[in-house]
Scaffold this active site. Structure first.
Site, PDB file in Angstrom:
ATOM      1  N   ARG A   1      -4.975  10.471   4.203  1.00  0.00           N
ATOM      2  CA  ARG A   1      -3.947  11.504   4.362  1.00  0.00           C
ATOM      3  C   ARG A   1      -2.909  11.474   3.249  1.00  0.00           C
ATOM      4  O   ARG A   1      -2.320  12.490   2.913  1.00  0.00           O
ATOM      5  CB  ARG A   1      -3.226  11.309   5.689  1.00  0.00           C
ATOM      6  CG  ARG A   1      -4.100  11.356   6.886  1.00  0.00           C
ATOM      7  CD  ARG A   1      -3.252  11.144   8.111  1.00  0.00           C
ATOM      8  NE  ARG A   1      -2.124  12.069   8.085  1.00  0.00           N
ATOM      9  CZ  ARG A   1      -2.179  13.321   8.496  1.00  0.00           C
ATOM     10  NH1 ARG A   1      -3.283  13.796   9.000  1.00  0.00           N
ATOM     11  NH2 ARG A   1      -1.120  14.097   8.413  1.00  0.00           N
TER      12      ARG A   1
ATOM     13  N   ARG B   1       0.046  14.493  13.169  1.00  0.00           N
ATOM     14  CA  ARG B   1       0.543  14.311  11.807  1.00  0.00           C
ATOM     15  C   ARG B   1       0.539  15.577  10.943  1.00  0.00           C
ATOM     16  O   ARG B   1      -0.149  15.647   9.926  1.00  0.00           O
ATOM     17  CB  ARG B   1      -0.230  13.181  11.120  1.00  0.00           C
ATOM     18  CG  ARG B   1      -0.109  11.880  11.876  1.00  0.00           C
ATOM     19  CD  ARG B   1      -0.790  10.750  11.195  1.00  0.00           C
ATOM     20  NE  ARG B   1      -0.030  10.220  10.074  1.00  0.00           N
ATOM     21  CZ  ARG B   1      -0.446   9.220   9.305  1.00  0.00           C
ATOM     22  NH1 ARG B   1      -1.609   8.665   9.520  1.00  0.00           N
ATOM     23  NH2 ARG B   1       0.305   8.782   8.315  1.00  0.00           N
TER      24      ARG B   1
ATOM     25  N   LYS C   1       0.832  -1.212   0.000  1.00  0.00           N
ATOM     26  CA  LYS C   1       0.000   0.000   0.000  1.00  0.00           C
ATOM     27  C   LYS C   1       0.861   1.255   0.000  1.00  0.00           C
ATOM     28  O   LYS C   1       0.645   2.165  -0.804  1.00  0.00           O
ATOM     29  CB  LYS C   1      -0.905   0.016   1.246  1.00  0.00           C
ATOM     30  CG  LYS C   1      -1.569   1.346   1.493  1.00  0.00           C
ATOM     31  CD  LYS C   1      -2.411   1.340   2.748  1.00  0.00           C
ATOM     32  CE  LYS C   1      -1.673   1.626   4.037  1.00  0.00           C
ATOM     33  NZ  LYS C   1      -1.466   3.037   4.377  1.00  0.00           N
ATOM     34  N   ASN C   2       1.842   1.307   0.909  1.00  0.00           N
ATOM     35  CA  ASN C   2       2.590   2.562   1.076  1.00  0.00           C
ATOM     36  C   ASN C   2       3.611   2.819  -0.025  1.00  0.00           C
ATOM     37  O   ASN C   2       4.256   3.871  -0.045  1.00  0.00           O
ATOM     38  CB  ASN C   2       3.235   2.615   2.462  1.00  0.00           C
ATOM     39  CG  ASN C   2       2.182   2.813   3.552  1.00  0.00           C
ATOM     40  OD1 ASN C   2       1.026   3.125   3.237  1.00  0.00           O
ATOM     41  ND2 ASN C   2       2.561   2.629   4.800  1.00  0.00           N
TER      42      ASN C   2
ATOM     43  N   ARG D   1      -8.751  -0.448   4.334  1.00  0.00           N
ATOM     44  CA  ARG D   1      -7.909   0.570   3.708  1.00  0.00           C
ATOM     45  C   ARG D   1      -6.519   0.021   3.407  1.00  0.00           C
ATOM     46  O   ARG D   1      -5.832   0.523   2.519  1.00  0.00           O
ATOM     47  CB  ARG D   1      -7.754   1.781   4.644  1.00  0.00           C
ATOM     48  CG  ARG D   1      -9.042   2.525   4.861  1.00  0.00           C
ATOM     49  CD  ARG D   1      -8.787   3.759   5.676  1.00  0.00           C
ATOM     50  NE  ARG D   1      -7.586   4.413   5.169  1.00  0.00           N
ATOM     51  CZ  ARG D   1      -6.838   5.270   5.848  1.00  0.00           C
ATOM     52  NH1 ARG D   1      -7.172   5.583   7.067  1.00  0.00           N
ATOM     53  NH2 ARG D   1      -5.764   5.812   5.314  1.00  0.00           N
TER      54      ARG D   1
ATOM     55  N   ASP E   1       4.523   0.660  12.062  1.00  0.00           N
ATOM     56  CA  ASP E   1       3.371  -0.038  11.468  1.00  0.00           C
ATOM     57  C   ASP E   1       3.264  -1.500  11.907  1.00  0.00           C
ATOM     58  O   ASP E   1       2.314  -2.191  11.531  1.00  0.00           O
ATOM     59  CB  ASP E   1       3.432   0.040   9.932  1.00  0.00           C
ATOM     60  CG  ASP E   1       3.144   1.444   9.424  1.00  0.00           C
ATOM     61  OD1 ASP E   1       2.646   2.267  10.214  1.00  0.00           O
ATOM     62  OD2 ASP E   1       3.427   1.722   8.240  1.00  0.00           O
TER      63      ASP E   1
ATOM     64  N   CYS F   1      -5.429  12.843  12.986  1.00  0.00           N
ATOM     65  CA  CYS F   1      -5.909  11.492  12.708  1.00  0.00           C
ATOM     66  C   CYS F   1      -5.766  10.675  13.971  1.00  0.00           C
ATOM     67  O   CYS F   1      -5.174  11.131  14.957  1.00  0.00           O
ATOM     68  CB  CYS F   1      -5.182  10.907  11.504  1.00  0.00           C
ATOM     69  SG  CYS F   1      -3.932   9.709  11.812  1.00  0.00           S
TER      70      CYS F   1
HETATM   71  N1  EPU Z   1       5.974  14.871  10.815  1.00  0.00           N
HETATM   72  C1  EPU Z   1       6.000  16.210  11.107  1.00  0.00           C
HETATM   73  N2  EPU Z   1       5.897  17.104  10.067  1.00  0.00           N
HETATM   74  C2  EPU Z   1       5.770  16.698   8.773  1.00  0.00           C
HETATM   75  C3  EPU Z   1       5.747  15.313   8.490  1.00  0.00           C
HETATM   76  C4  EPU Z   1       5.867  14.420   9.542  1.00  0.00           C
HETATM   77  O1  EPU Z   1       6.104  16.624  12.262  1.00  0.00           O
HETATM   78  O2  EPU Z   1       5.664  17.546   7.885  1.00  0.00           O
HETATM   79  C5  EPU Z   1       6.083  13.890  11.919  1.00  0.00           C
HETATM   80  C6  EPU Z   1       4.830  13.040  12.094  1.00  0.00           C
HETATM   81  O3  EPU Z   1       3.847  13.684  12.858  1.00  0.00           O
HETATM   82  C7  EPU Z   1       5.381  11.784  12.741  1.00  0.00           C
HETATM   83  C8  EPU Z   1       6.769  11.653  12.106  1.00  0.00           C
HETATM   84  O4  EPU Z   1       7.093  12.949  11.593  1.00  0.00           O
HETATM   85  O5  EPU Z   1       5.523  11.997  14.111  1.00  0.00           O
HETATM   86  C9  EPU Z   1       6.861  10.634  10.990  1.00  0.00           C
HETATM   87  O6  EPU Z   1       5.767  10.803  10.096  1.00  0.00           O
HETATM   88  P1  EPU Z   1       5.879  10.460   8.557  1.00  0.00           P
HETATM   89  O7  EPU Z   1       5.742  11.725   7.799  1.00  0.00           O
HETATM   90  O8  EPU Z   1       7.062   9.616   8.278  1.00  0.00           O
HETATM   91  O9  EPU Z   1       4.555   9.602   8.319  1.00  0.00           O
HETATM   92  P2  EPU Z   1       3.701   9.578   7.003  1.00  0.00           P
HETATM   93  O10 EPU Z   1       4.589   9.810   5.850  1.00  0.00           O
HETATM   94  O11 EPU Z   1       2.511  10.457   7.180  1.00  0.00           O
HETATM   95  C10 EPU Z   1       4.003   7.057   6.440  1.00  0.00           C
HETATM   96  C11 EPU Z   1       3.094   5.875   6.242  1.00  0.00           C
HETATM   97  C12 EPU Z   1       2.529   5.462   7.586  1.00  0.00           C
HETATM   98  C13 EPU Z   1       3.696   5.110   8.504  1.00  0.00           C
HETATM   99  C14 EPU Z   1       4.650   6.294   8.626  1.00  0.00           C
HETATM  100  C15 EPU Z   1       5.896   5.998   9.438  1.00  0.00           C
HETATM  101  C16 EPU Z   1       2.272   6.189   3.991  1.00  0.00           C
HETATM  102  C17 EPU Z   1       1.146   6.512   3.084  1.00  0.00           C
HETATM  103  N3  EPU Z   1       2.032   6.244   5.305  1.00  0.00           N
HETATM  104  O12 EPU Z   1       3.201   8.088   6.999  1.00  0.00           O
HETATM  105  O13 EPU Z   1       1.732   4.315   7.358  1.00  0.00           O
HETATM  106  O14 EPU Z   1       3.209   4.767   9.777  1.00  0.00           O
HETATM  107  O15 EPU Z   1       5.069   6.701   7.305  1.00  0.00           O
HETATM  108  O16 EPU Z   1       6.579   4.930   8.913  1.00  0.00           O
HETATM  109  O17 EPU Z   1       3.352   5.873   3.537  1.00  0.00           O
HETATM  110  C18 EPU Z   1       0.035   2.771   7.832  1.00  0.00           C
HETATM  111  O18 EPU Z   1       0.308   2.205   6.759  1.00  0.00           O
HETATM  112  O19 EPU Z   1      -0.730   2.263   8.686  1.00  0.00           O
HETATM  113  C19 EPU Z   1       0.613   4.084   8.120  1.00  0.00           C
HETATM  114  C20 EPU Z   1       0.110   4.898   9.040  1.00  0.00           C
END
Ligand code: EPU
Length: 421
Positions: A93, A122, A22-23, A398, A306, A117
């Site tokens: 998201r 996030r 998915k990711n 999802r 995850d 969320c």
């Molecule tokens: N963060 C910030 N500012 C930003 C971006 C991130 O403060 O602009 C913080 C977040 O709040 C969090 C940390 O940085 O505390 C890491 O967040 P990240 O941005 O890496 O998460 P994401 O990109 O929104 C993806 C996966 C998630 C997975 C996380 C961490 C996708 C679509 N989603 O989320 O997947 O948990 O990386 O590995 O790739 C899931 O599949 O269940 C899922 C939630």
């Protein structure tokens, strides 16, 4: 709302075919916005989030078709609308991933702010700051990110935190920027590498994906390609944990064996026998109860957030006491309250859960709160005595393809109770 009914008490045994990740699929679908000619993506998992991504791109004018093998054919040669509306972004998201591609290729984008969320606040400030540093003019107003840029300019981006979709968004934006972009403290997740490989096939010049420094030389344009999405390492891990918790033996096929080191180490520590093949991983628990294992989540290559909920479930039935520390998301323990309803002995202290395993968990009605939490509830229900009803399983749809069918192939007893609405 659909529910899953799970009869506990049967071990998982057999072979299971792992779906596309998915990711990785979500950013790759967003990347089709960058291509001036049609492209085909294969090994796409059949998931609600994929459907939402396709809806999002379709309303921008991308022509999309899906064939009987779930290959997505995307033609973004003419895109007429550069908006990602609240109605779609609020359900997924990862919609934020259209921001970089739209801005880079069309010079404008209006994307709804994702908002909070269930697992944490996030924010997307790092996506926005990075694009601003590349020369974009961005206003955040009335819940929308409004971005404009004649031509993005390459620069050095030092990310304060490791962010997966942030790295992906900025890497996509940089492919069409003028000059060189360097992303420092980039996410090293395998899904970032998969996206980079797809972009390279489209004509992008990227090096260093998979390390914490990614270098992108901007090119004039990108064209379509055929790309096969990598297997889902989290789905793989989830089925292996299921086998470990139930004392079973499961072979996850069509997967990658090199991406789950941190998870496999913990499964071995829990007492599992692990065998690796070229594209399969077999876990044999030999009828034993797992041993408690401490978990500390952190960005790749460390233990993935995850997989935290699934290991909370494992520890809830294991022999001993485990300390689970969640360092990525501040609110990713919503499954704990539900597990406690089944008799689990878990104490929460800030970002730490202290789990004392017990052998007499009893089925109870529980509620899924987010994707991985729902998977953990299905896993724990496989071990509890009686019939557990997991509500709000739209979360699981999802991110897990036909979870009840796949679990049932392995001997689980799960039925989907469809809502009448
Ligand atoms: N963060 C910030 N500012 C930003 C971006 C991130 O403060 O602009 C913080 C977040 O709040 C969090 C940390 O940085 O505390 C890491 O967040 P990240 O941005 O890496 O998460 P994401 O990109 O929104 C993806 C996966 C998630 C997975 C996380 C961490 C996708 C679509 N989603 O989320 O997947 O948990 O990386 O590995 O790739 C899931 O599949 O269940 C899922 C939630």
């Amino acid at each position: 709302m659909d529910k899953l009914r799970i009869e506990g008490g049967t071990p998982l045994n057999g072979d299971i075919w792992i779906s596309g990740a998915k990711n990785a699929a979500l950013p790759i679908i967003a990347s089709t916005l960058l291509a001036e000619t049609p492209m085909t993506i294969s090994n796409v998992p059949h998931l609600q989030d994929v459907t939402t991504s396709m809806e999002l791109l379709a309303q921008m004018g991308v022509k999309l078709t899906v064939d009987d093998k779930m290959n997505i054919h995307a033609d973004a040669s003419s895109v007429s609308c550069f908006n990602a509306p609240y109605e779609l972004v609020k359900t997924m998201r990862a919609s934020i991933l259209v921001l970089g591609p739209l801005l880079a290729r069309f010079g404008e984008a209006t994307v709804s702010l994702p908002g909070g969320c269930a697992i944490g606040s996030r924010p997307v400030n790092l996506h926005i700051n990075g694009l601003r540093k590349m020369g974009a003019e961005i206003n955040v107003e009335s819940g929308f990110i409004q971005a404009k840029a004649k031509k993005l300019k390459g620069t050095v981006l030092n990310l304060d935190l490791v962010t997966v979709t942030g790295t992906e968004n900025l890497m996509m934006a940089a492919t069409l920027a003028e000059g060189q972009t360097v992303i420092e403290n980039a996410a090293r997740e395998p899904e970032v590498v998969d996206l980079a490989e797809c972009l390279i096939k489209m004509g992008a010049k990227i090096s260093g994906a998979g390390t914490s420094q990614i270098i992108i030389e901007g090119v004039e344009n990108l064209s379509g390609c055929d790309y096969k999405v990598m297997p889902d390492r989290i789905e793989t891990g989830t089925f292996l944990v299921g086998a470990a918790m139930t004392g079973g033996k499961v072979k996850a096929k069509n997967t990658r064996t090199d991406l789950l080191d941190a998870v496999l180490i913990k499964l071995k520590e829990a007492g599992a026998k692990i065998t690796l093949g070229e594209d399969w991983i077999e876990l044999d628990m030999q009828g034993k109860r797992p041993i408690a294992v401490d978990i500390h989540t952190a960005p790749y290559p460390a233990f993935p957030t995850d997989m935290q909920a699934q290991f909370t479930a494992l520890n809830a039935v294991a022999d001993g006491v485990a300390i689970i520390t969640e360092t990525i998301f501040e609110n990713r323990f919503m499954h704990v309250n539900e597990m406690q309803r089944m008799g689990a002995n878990i104490k929460l202290e800030g970002n730490t859960a202290i789990v004392k395993g017990c052998q007499n968990l009893k089925a109870a009605p529980v509620m899924a709160t987010d994707l991985r939490a729902s998977a953990s509830l299905v896993l724990i229900a496989l071990v509890a005595e009686g019939s557990t009803l997991v509500d709000r399983i739209y979360h699981i749809d999802r991110g897990y393809e036909r979870i009840e069918e796949k679990m049932n192939q392995l001997g689980a007893k799960i039925t989907r109770e469809r809502s009448r609405r």
